[in-house]
Design a protein around this motif. Structure first.
Motif, PDB file in Angstrom:
ATOM      1  N   ILE A  55      -5.210  16.431 -18.647  1.00 25.62           N
ATOM      2  CA  ILE A  55      -4.254  16.105 -17.527  1.00 25.62           C
ATOM      3  C   ILE A  55      -4.500  14.445 -18.585  1.00 25.62           C
ATOM      4  CG2 ILE A  55      -4.425  13.755 -16.279  1.00 25.62           C
ATOM      5  CD1 ILE A  55      -5.764  16.046 -14.232  1.00 25.62           C
ATOM      6  N   ILE A  56      -3.566  14.172 -19.699  1.00 23.91           N
ATOM      7  CA  ILE A  56      -3.937  13.482 -20.854  1.00 23.91           C
ATOM      8  C   ILE A  56      -3.445  11.677 -20.919  1.00 23.91           C
ATOM      9  CG2 ILE A  56      -3.782  15.626 -22.618  1.00 23.91           C
ATOM     10  CD1 ILE A  56      -1.350  14.347 -22.765  1.00 23.91           C
ATOM     11  N   GLU A  57      -3.059  11.353 -19.684  1.00 26.08           N
ATOM     12  CA  GLU A  57      -2.800   9.979 -19.274  1.00 26.08           C
ATOM     13  C   GLU A  57      -2.257   9.585 -17.323  1.00 26.08           C
ATOM     14  OE1 GLU A  57       0.331   6.464 -20.851  1.00 26.08           O
ATOM     15  OE2 GLU A  57       0.120   8.425 -21.988  1.00 26.08           O
ATOM     16  N   SER A  58      -2.232   8.674 -16.770  1.00 24.23           N
ATOM     17  CA  SER A  58      -2.153   8.422 -15.510  1.00 24.23           C
ATOM     18  C   SER A  58      -1.731   7.464 -15.725  1.00 24.23           C
ATOM     19  CB  SER A  58      -3.656   9.010 -14.741  1.00 24.23           C
ATOM     20  OG  SER A  58      -4.231   8.026 -14.968  1.00 24.23           O
ATOM     21  N   LYS A  59      -0.962   7.005 -14.335  1.00 21.86           N
ATOM     22  CA  LYS A  59      -1.062   5.457 -14.077  1.00 21.86           C
ATOM     23  C   LYS A  59      -0.875   5.520 -12.083  1.00 21.86           C
ATOM     24  CE  LYS A  59       2.330   0.928 -14.175  1.00 21.86           C
ATOM     25  NZ  LYS A  59       3.345   0.845 -14.793  1.00 21.86           N
ATOM     26  N   GLY A  60      -1.890   4.774 -12.019  1.00 24.99           N
ATOM     27  CA  GLY A  60      -1.165   4.617 -10.155  1.00 24.99           C
ATOM     28  C   GLY A  60      -2.577   4.940  -9.207  1.00 24.99           C
ATOM     29  N   GLU A  61      -2.828   4.524  -8.440  1.00 23.73           N
ATOM     30  CA  GLU A  61      -3.781   5.767  -7.290  1.00 23.73           C
ATOM     31  C   GLU A  61      -3.669   6.412  -6.765  1.00 23.73           C
ATOM     32  OE1 GLU A  61      -5.838   3.053  -5.436  1.00 23.73           O
ATOM     33  OE2 GLU A  61      -6.959   1.845  -6.425  1.00 23.73           O
ATOM     34  N   SER A  62      -3.768   7.440  -5.933  1.00 24.07           N
ATOM     35  CA  SER A  62      -3.084   9.169  -5.894  1.00 24.07           C
ATOM     36  C   SER A  62      -3.188   9.051  -4.471  1.00 24.07           C
ATOM     37  CB  SER A  62      -4.040  10.232  -5.656  1.00 24.07           C
ATOM     38  OG  SER A  62      -4.119  10.688  -6.991  1.00 24.07           O
ATOM     39  N   PRO A  63      -1.829   9.318  -4.120  1.00 28.05           N
ATOM     40  CA  PRO A  63      -1.507   8.865  -2.463  1.00 28.05           C
ATOM     41  C   PRO A  63      -2.594   9.672  -1.728  1.00 28.05           C
ATOM     42  CG  PRO A  63      -0.049  10.414  -3.435  1.00 28.05           C
ATOM     43  CD  PRO A  63      -0.476  10.039  -4.437  1.00 28.05           C
ATOM     44  N   GLN A  64      -2.565   9.205  -0.437  1.00 30.98           N
ATOM     45  CA  GLN A  64      -3.481  10.103   0.678  1.00 30.98           C
ATOM     46  C   GLN A  64      -2.716  11.300   0.700  1.00 30.98           C
ATOM     47  OE1 GLN A  64      -4.258   7.831   3.790  1.00 30.98           O
ATOM     48  NE2 GLN A  64      -6.416   6.949   3.197  1.00 30.98           N
ATOM     49  N   GLN A  65      -3.491  12.084   1.074  1.00 28.97           N
ATOM     50  CA  GLN A  65      -2.158  13.922   1.228  1.00 28.97           C
ATOM     51  C   GLN A  65      -1.873  13.801   3.079  1.00 28.97           C
ATOM     52  OE1 GLN A  65      -3.625  17.211  -0.571  1.00 28.97           O
ATOM     53  NE2 GLN A  65      -2.440  18.455   1.278  1.00 28.97           N
ATOM     54  N   TYR A  66      -2.822  13.693   3.841  1.00 26.00           N
ATOM     55  CA  TYR A  66      -3.060  12.974   4.596  1.00 26.00           C
ATOM     56  C   TYR A  66      -2.642  11.850   5.331  1.00 26.00           C
ATOM     57  CZ  TYR A  66      -2.722  18.556   4.305  1.00 26.00           C
ATOM     58  OH  TYR A  66      -2.720  19.723   3.900  1.00 26.00           O
ATOM     59  N   PRO A  67      -2.416  10.856   5.385  1.00 30.16           N
ATOM     60  CA  PRO A  67      -2.798   9.872   5.742  1.00 30.16           C
ATOM     61  C   PRO A  67      -3.012   9.466   7.354  1.00 30.16           C
ATOM     62  CG  PRO A  67      -0.097   9.665   4.825  1.00 30.16           C
ATOM     63  CD  PRO A  67      -0.207  11.472   5.117  1.00 30.16           C
ATOM     64  N   ASP A  68      -3.997   7.857   7.828  1.00 28.55           N
ATOM     65  CA  ASP A  68      -4.519   8.063   8.623  1.00 28.55           C
ATOM     66  C   ASP A  68      -3.261   6.995   9.566  1.00 28.55           C
ATOM     67  OD1 ASP A  68      -5.507   7.901  11.255  1.00 28.55           O
ATOM     68  OD2 ASP A  68      -7.131   7.280  10.032  1.00 28.55           O
ATOM     69  N   TRP A  69      -2.519   8.350  10.698  1.00 29.33           N
ATOM     70  CA  TRP A  69      -1.440   7.568  11.089  1.00 29.33           C
ATOM     71  C   TRP A  69      -1.705   6.742  12.161  1.00 29.33           C
ATOM     72  CZ3 TRP A  69       2.862   7.810   8.480  1.00 29.33           C
ATOM     73  CH2 TRP A  69       3.062   9.101   7.366  1.00 29.33           C
ATOM     74  N   ASP A  70      -3.429   6.618  12.658  1.00 20.32           N
ATOM     75  CA  ASP A  70      -4.164   5.824  13.689  1.00 20.32           C
ATOM     76  C   ASP A  70      -3.867   4.603  12.570  1.00 20.32           C
ATOM     77  OD1 ASP A  70      -3.941   7.623  15.143  1.00 20.32           O
ATOM     78  OD2 ASP A  70      -6.199   8.500  14.583  1.00 20.32           O
TER      79      ASP A  70
END
Length: 404
Positions: free
Chosen positions: A389-404
């Motif tokens: 991985i040589i470059e990135s932008k933005g925070e990784s999303p939650q794969q399993y969002p806490d729907w609560d």
């Protein structure tokens, strides 16, 4: 002077409009050097409208409102030019997709009209996606050719004369392609309201069409359909196996007078695909990662690198699709998270014919349907690189969002 160029076939009048139109397509591309669309890499509406006016097989159009696919002749010529590798789709230094001519084009232009025809017919017969275009009607298409081969020249074939009427309405695209190839003339119906209505009243085989249809049926081993379908077709039509030691050109040349066809071209253009690929993987406009990997990286390794780049858990099925949408693209590779694949053991980037500028889709988790868009940003020939991985932008999303 080459005397073969002076000789004429009795079928010249039937095939000449197709060859002239394909020549007009080539000249248009060479003179205009058009940009292709970024999303689908085809000619845009304005370009198609302009090119259409130069063709014998025109679509009625009073303004630039149709896509390339809706111009049947232009779409056919485009696909033949690319499938034959007379042109390659590449991206230039301004990030514009172009049709780039290859060394094969000059060889093609030096063929006589009959040699050009047989070459293009072979490309059509061996690469056209009959199963996709005709769905479950491949059998009926071959039967249509069979009917054409047995009908007197310019006698009318009506809907009731064939086993399937879709070639007069819904699947009339393939019937119109037969016309472009010089196999038949068509009697059209005006004021068609929808694609489900008949747009063709009758099919009239040409002199050439009767003979070439008969010959194509004997060349079923070369058609671009599944082997099991070919076996069923040959059994239905009581056909023997094609002579496997005969090339397609030898089979088709028998339709023409002797000595008219003496050569063809081999368009296996060698392209160096060994090197480093730079891929941009996007989940959104402001959420992406840039990856660097080698030509011998497998798609399973690419999957693992994307999982790492976005902090996912690698716990679901995944697949890669060509194009810009999994709905319109074709599956390129699929496997479970542990690398087991039904179709490909270890498909590499090199084997998948990935090129600079290409876009494809990575789908992860067939339940939550995480869809990543991938674009090949660059290719550096003959450079080795480990996947990273040589470059990135933005925070990784939650794969399993806490729907609560």
């Amino acid at each position: 002077m080459n005397t073969l160029l002076i000789m004429k076939s009795k079928y010249e009048k039937d095939i000449l409009p197709f060859i002239e139109d394909f020549g007009a397509f080539i000249n248009f591309i060479l003179e205009k050097d058009p940009d292709l669309s970024n999303k689908t890499q085809v000619l845009g509406k304005n370009l198609c409208f302009e090119l259409n006016s130069h063709l014998h097989f025109q679509r009625t159009a009073i303004k630039a409102s149709y896509t390339q696919e809706q111009y049947i002749a232009i779409d056919l010529f485009f696909k033949l030019a690319v499938k034959s590798r007379l042109f390659l789709i590449q991206i230039n230094n301004k990030n514009k997709f172009k049709l780039i001519k290859t060394v094969c084009l000059e060889e093609f232009l030096n063929l006589n009209i009959y040699e050009k025809y047989v070459f293009l017919l072979e490309v059509f017969w061996t690469t056209y996606d009959f199963e996709e275009e005709l769905r479950h009607n491949v059998f009926e298409f071959i039967e249509l050719l069979n009917v054409i081969s047995k009908t007197n020249s310019y006698s009318k074939i009506f809907k009731n004369d064939v086993g399937y009427g879709g070639f007069f309405s819904y699947y009339s695209k393939i019937t119109r392609i037969l016309r472009i190839l010089g196999i038949c003339e068509l009697e059209f119906i005006d004021s068609v309201k929808s694609k489900y209505d008949d747009s063709i009243k009758s099919i009239m085989p040409t002199d050439f069409g009767r003979e070439i249809s008969k010959t194509l049926i004997t060349a079923l081993d070369y058609i671009n359909i599944e082997d099991y379908i070919i076996s069923i077709l040959k059994e239905r039509l009581n056909l023997k196996n094609s002579e496997e030691d005969k090339a397609f050109i030898e089979i088709i040349s028998m339709v023409f007078e002797p000595k008219l066809i003496s050569k063809t071209i081999n368009c296996n253009v060698e392209i160096n695909k060994k090197g480093t690929y730079i891929l941009k993987v996007l989940l959104g406009k402001n959420l992406w990662r840039v990856l660097k990997l080698s030509h011998n990286t497998t798609f399973h390794e690419l999957h693992l690198l994307i999982q790492q780049a976005f902090d996912f858990d690698n716990d679901h099925m995944y697949a890669f699709y060509t194009g810009t949408s999994r709905r319109t693209g074709k599956e390129l590779y699929s496997a479970n998270p542990f690398g087991e694949s039904d179709e490909y053991e270890e498909l590499t980037i090199e084997e998948a014919d990935i090129y600079k500028g290409q876009q494809f889709i990575y789908l992860f988790d067939f339940g939550d349907m995480w869809e990543f868009k991938i674009q090949v940003m660059d290719f550096i020939e003959n450079e080795e690189s480990t996947p990273q991985i040589i470059e990135s932008k933005g925070e990784s999303p939650q794969q399993y969002p806490d729907w609560d």
